[in-house]
Design an enzyme around this catalytic site. Structure first.
Site, short mmCIF file in Angstrom:
data_model
loop_
_atom_site.label_atom_id
_atom_site.label_comp_id
_atom_site.label_asym_id
_atom_site.label_seq_id
_atom_site.Cartn_x
_atom_site.Cartn_y
_atom_site.Cartn_z
N GLY A 12 0.83 -1.21 0.00
CA GLY A 12 0.00 0.00 0.00
C GLY A 12 0.86 1.25 0.00
CB VAL A 53 -0.50 -7.86 -1.82
CG1 VAL A 53 -0.31 -9.07 -0.91
CG2 VAL A 53 0.83 -7.18 -2.09
CD GLU A 57 -14.50 17.80 2.86
OE1 GLU A 57 -13.76 18.40 3.64
OE2 GLU A 57 -14.20 16.70 2.36
CG ASP A 102 -8.45 3.95 6.42
OD1 ASP A 102 -8.17 4.69 7.40
OD2 ASP A 102 -9.01 4.37 5.39
CB ALA A 111 -4.98 11.27 6.78
CD GLN A 112 -1.81 13.42 11.44
OE1 GLN A 112 -1.02 12.76 12.10
NE2 GLN A 112 -1.39 14.27 10.52
N GLY A 137 -0.60 4.38 0.23
CA GLY A 137 -1.46 5.47 0.70
C GLY A 137 -0.74 6.20 1.83
CG PHE A 138 -2.48 9.51 4.03
CD1 PHE A 138 -1.71 10.65 3.93
CD2 PHE A 138 -3.77 9.54 3.52
CE1 PHE A 138 -2.21 11.80 3.36
CE2 PHE A 138 -4.28 10.68 2.94
CZ PHE A 138 -3.50 11.82 2.86
C1 LIG Z 1 -13.16 10.69 -0.01
C2 LIG Z 1 -12.35 10.58 1.26
C3 LIG Z 1 -12.15 11.70 2.04
C4 LIG Z 1 -11.39 11.63 3.19
N1 LIG Z 1 -11.20 12.75 3.94
C5 LIG Z 1 -10.41 12.69 5.03
C6 LIG Z 1 -10.12 13.85 5.79
O1 LIG Z 1 -10.60 14.95 5.46
N2 LIG Z 1 -9.28 13.74 6.85
C7 LIG Z 1 -8.74 12.55 7.23
O2 LIG Z 1 -7.97 12.51 8.19
N3 LIG Z 1 -9.01 11.43 6.54
C8 LIG Z 1 -9.82 11.47 5.46
N4 LIG Z 1 -10.09 10.32 4.76
C9 LIG Z 1 -9.55 9.05 5.25
C10 LIG Z 1 -8.10 8.90 4.87
O3 LIG Z 1 -7.91 9.18 3.51
C11 LIG Z 1 -7.69 7.47 5.22
O4 LIG Z 1 -7.87 7.29 6.59
C12 LIG Z 1 -6.26 7.19 4.84
O5 LIG Z 1 -6.08 7.33 3.45
C13 LIG Z 1 -5.86 5.80 5.28
O6 LIG Z 1 -4.57 5.54 4.88
P1 LIG Z 1 -4.13 4.05 4.56
O7 LIG Z 1 -2.71 4.09 4.20
O8 LIG Z 1 -4.58 3.15 5.63
O9 LIG Z 1 -5.00 3.66 3.28
P2 LIG Z 1 -5.06 4.36 1.87
O10 LIG Z 1 -4.60 5.75 1.91
O11 LIG Z 1 -6.43 4.06 1.36
O12 LIG Z 1 -4.01 3.56 1.01
C14 LIG Z 1 -4.18 2.22 0.70
C15 LIG Z 1 -3.32 1.94 -0.50
O13 LIG Z 1 -3.20 0.55 -0.65
C16 LIG Z 1 -3.37 0.19 -1.99
N5 LIG Z 1 -3.90 -1.17 -1.95
C17 LIG Z 1 -5.11 -1.60 -1.54
N6 LIG Z 1 -5.18 -2.92 -1.58
C18 LIG Z 1 -3.97 -3.33 -2.02
C19 LIG Z 1 -3.41 -4.61 -2.27
N7 LIG Z 1 -4.12 -5.72 -2.06
N8 LIG Z 1 -2.15 -4.66 -2.74
C20 LIG Z 1 -1.42 -3.53 -2.97
N9 LIG Z 1 -1.91 -2.31 -2.74
C21 LIG Z 1 -3.15 -2.22 -2.26
C22 LIG Z 1 -4.32 1.21 -2.57
O14 LIG Z 1 -4.13 1.32 -3.96
C23 LIG Z 1 -3.89 2.46 -1.80
O15 LIG Z 1 -2.88 3.15 -2.49
C24 LIG Z 1 -10.84 10.38 3.59
C25 LIG Z 1 -11.06 9.25 2.81
C26 LIG Z 1 -11.80 9.34 1.65
C27 LIG Z 1 -12.02 8.11 0.81
#
Ligand SMILES: Cc1cc2nc3c(=O)[nH]c(=O)nc-3n(C[C@H](O)[C@H](O)[C@H](O)COP(=O)(O)OP(=O)(O)OC[C@H]3O[C@@H](n4cnc5c(N)ncnc54)[C@H](O)[C@@H]3O)c2cc1C
Length: 447
Positions: free
Chosen positions: A10, A78, A173, A310, A321-322, A12-13
């Site tokens: 992943g 994955v 939003e 998440d 995100a945090q 993401g954040f």
């Molecule tokens: C529309 C929206 C608005 C939001 N607004 C806010 C906000 O204002 N403030 C806030 O704090 N949070 C907000 N969030 C929540 C925040 O974005 C998430 O909490 C944060 O992105 C979580 O980070 P993460 O790394 O756990 O997952 P993510 O950022 O979702 O990253 C997961 C990554 O894993 C990858 N992935 C998934 N499955 C697989 C796999 N099997 N193999 C390889 N890669 C994979 C995906 O492509 C992605 O890049 C929002 C979320 C959304 C959807």
């Protein structure tokens, strides 16, 4: 001797901040992400409503990590963690591969949940990916184009009615931005329809908008939404979605809202990988499917596997995100300690830095510790925080210009969408996903 191998699933954040925290550590890092980009999800709604381009919120991961010599980036999903052999199995368009690990950080985020009604997705796209945002952009701007061609007043009303399901930050939003589109941006552009007659309806099954922000900010946000022309319908549960409308159940009974454009901003569920990992590791998931982790974010019985962001379930921490950023950095630090032969650090402790949501231009709500802000001050806070966390100087600069165009002026810089962006998902649902076809429907990314 081989260096310690860290695989981060992943980008993401959580994944990105974990990988960055491993810069200069005596380890080799492999980041595997389903797409080639990192995604700043909190601004997806601005891509959907034509304020920002997708590039501004989704920089290529390999560009972001290019200076980090111990790190490589691989694209792919994955599908399985083989805990016995310390290996992940990955599929990518037309190919598949495996990668070995000594330590594994899984940060696969969350998926959209339709609460068991996945058939709604065709008519009410969610907002989790660039694909979602571009499809929604096409549907929103396309609705005005098609309304302009109609002669039947009921059909025009149906095209000009937008229903947003879910009154959390994303729904609020979205509703606020569609209202601004209708009342400011599109004013004077059409000859037959009047965009100001659009109906923007925000529905939620519970009795408050932005419930997690508390009563004070919640009622302020609702008042502001109503002032800019959003019809807020609370205690209203969606029980059906089809091409031309939405069925809702309220304390007064069941009714239908005719609308061609529905947007799903309610509910998240854990990705399929969460369950697979829990089963393979002999761990458990919570009701949302998130993997239960130890206080140090490791998966039961597997100190070498961290689940963060998440997809982890720990002390009821929210999916924000945090949490992902802090747990990602924490997991990286724990790995560095181990590699250096140091004892483990303290359990993961989350520092709540507050919550923000914009409602319209110059108006947002912010909750930081005991402090509550709304209106213009809230909006300035929102602006600063988002600029800080956007990845890359170039993106920050362009984003600022686009915000000036939309918020100081009244235009939108990114209104283009293609037929393919609007219809490709339906075609793939019907004919199958050509990219992942040879792997069957083994993961949630196949559809
Ligand atoms: C529309 C929206 C608005 C939001 N607004 C806010 C906000 O204002 N403030 C806030 O704090 N949070 C907000 N969030 C929540 C925040 O974005 C998430 O909490 C944060 O992105 C979580 O980070 P993460 O790394 O756990 O997952 P993510 O950022 O979702 O990253 C997961 C990554 O894993 C990858 N992935 C998934 N499955 C697989 C796999 N099997 N193999 C390889 N890669 C994979 C995906 O492509 C992605 O890049 C929002 C979320 C959304 C959807």
């Amino acid at each position: 001797m081989d260096r310690h191998k860290v695989v981060v699933v992943g980008g993401g954040f959580g994944g990105l901040f974990a990988a960055k925290a491993l810069d200069r550590a005596p380890v080799d890092v492999t980041v595997i992400n389903g797409t080639a980009h990192h995604l700043f999800q909190p601004l997806l709604y601005q891509v959907a409503t034509g304020i920002l381009s997708e590039g501004e919120i989704a920089p290529p991961l390999r560009e972001v990590l290019r200076r980090q010599r111990n790190t490589r980036v691989l694209m792919g999903y994955v599908t399985e963690v083989d805990v016995a052999n310390q290996q992940v199995k990955v599929v990518a368009p037309g190919t598949s591969y495996t990668v070995d690990y000594d330590s594994l950080i899984v940060a696969a985020g969350a998926a959209q949940s339709y609460f068991g009604n996945d058939q709604y997705a065709v008519y009410a796209p969610g907002m989790k990916s660039i694909d979602d945002a571009l499809e929604l952009r096409g549907r929103i701007f396309g609705a005005y184009e098609l309304a302009e061609l109609e002669t039947d007043p009921q059909a025009i009303e149906r095209w000009l009615t937008f229903v947003i399901v879910g009154a959390g930050p994303t729904g609020v939003e979205m509703a606020g931005q569609i209202a601004e589109l209708a009342h400011r941006t599109l004013r004077g552009e059409f000859r037959h329809i009047d965009p100001r007659k659009s109906k923007i309806i925000l529905v939620d099954a519970i009795g408050a908008v932005l419930q997690t922000f508390g009563d004070h900010l919640s009622s302020r946000a609702q008042r502001r939404l109503e002032k800019i022309g959003v019809d807020v319908q609370l205690n209203t549960k969606v029980v059906g979605v089809d091409q031309t409308g939405i069925e809702v159940e309220t304390p007064e009974g069941r009714r239908r809202i005719e609308s061609m454009t529905k947007i799903w901003a309610a509910g998240v569920s854990a990705p399929a990988l969460s369950r697979q990992l829990a089963e393979a590791a002999g761990g458990a998931t919570d009701r949302a499917g998130r993997i239960l982790v130890n206080p140090d974010c490791t998966v039961a019985g597997h100190p070498e596997i961290f689940a963060i962001g998440d997809m982890m379930s720990l002390n009821k921490l929210p999916g924000v995100a945090q949490v992902a950023i802090q747990s990602g950095k924490y997991a990286a630090r724990q790995i560095i300690r181990r590699v250096k032969g140091q004892p483990p650090g303290k359990p993961f402790h989350y520092r709540d830095k507050g919550s923000l949501a914009t409602i319209s231009r110059f108006s947002a709500v912010a909750s930081v510790g005991h402090l509550r802000f709304s209106g213009y001050i809230g909006w300035v806070l929102w602006l600063v925080v988002h600029l800080i966390y956007l990845v890359g100087f170039k993106n920050r600069l362009i984003t600022l210009v686009h915000w000036a165009i939309s918020f100081v002026g009244r235009k939108r810089s990114e209104r283009v969408s293609s037929i393919q962006q609007v219809f490709a998902r339906r075609a793939m649902a019907e004919y199958g996903n050509p990219v992942y076809a040879r792997f069957g429907k083994s993961s949630e990314h196949d559809d």
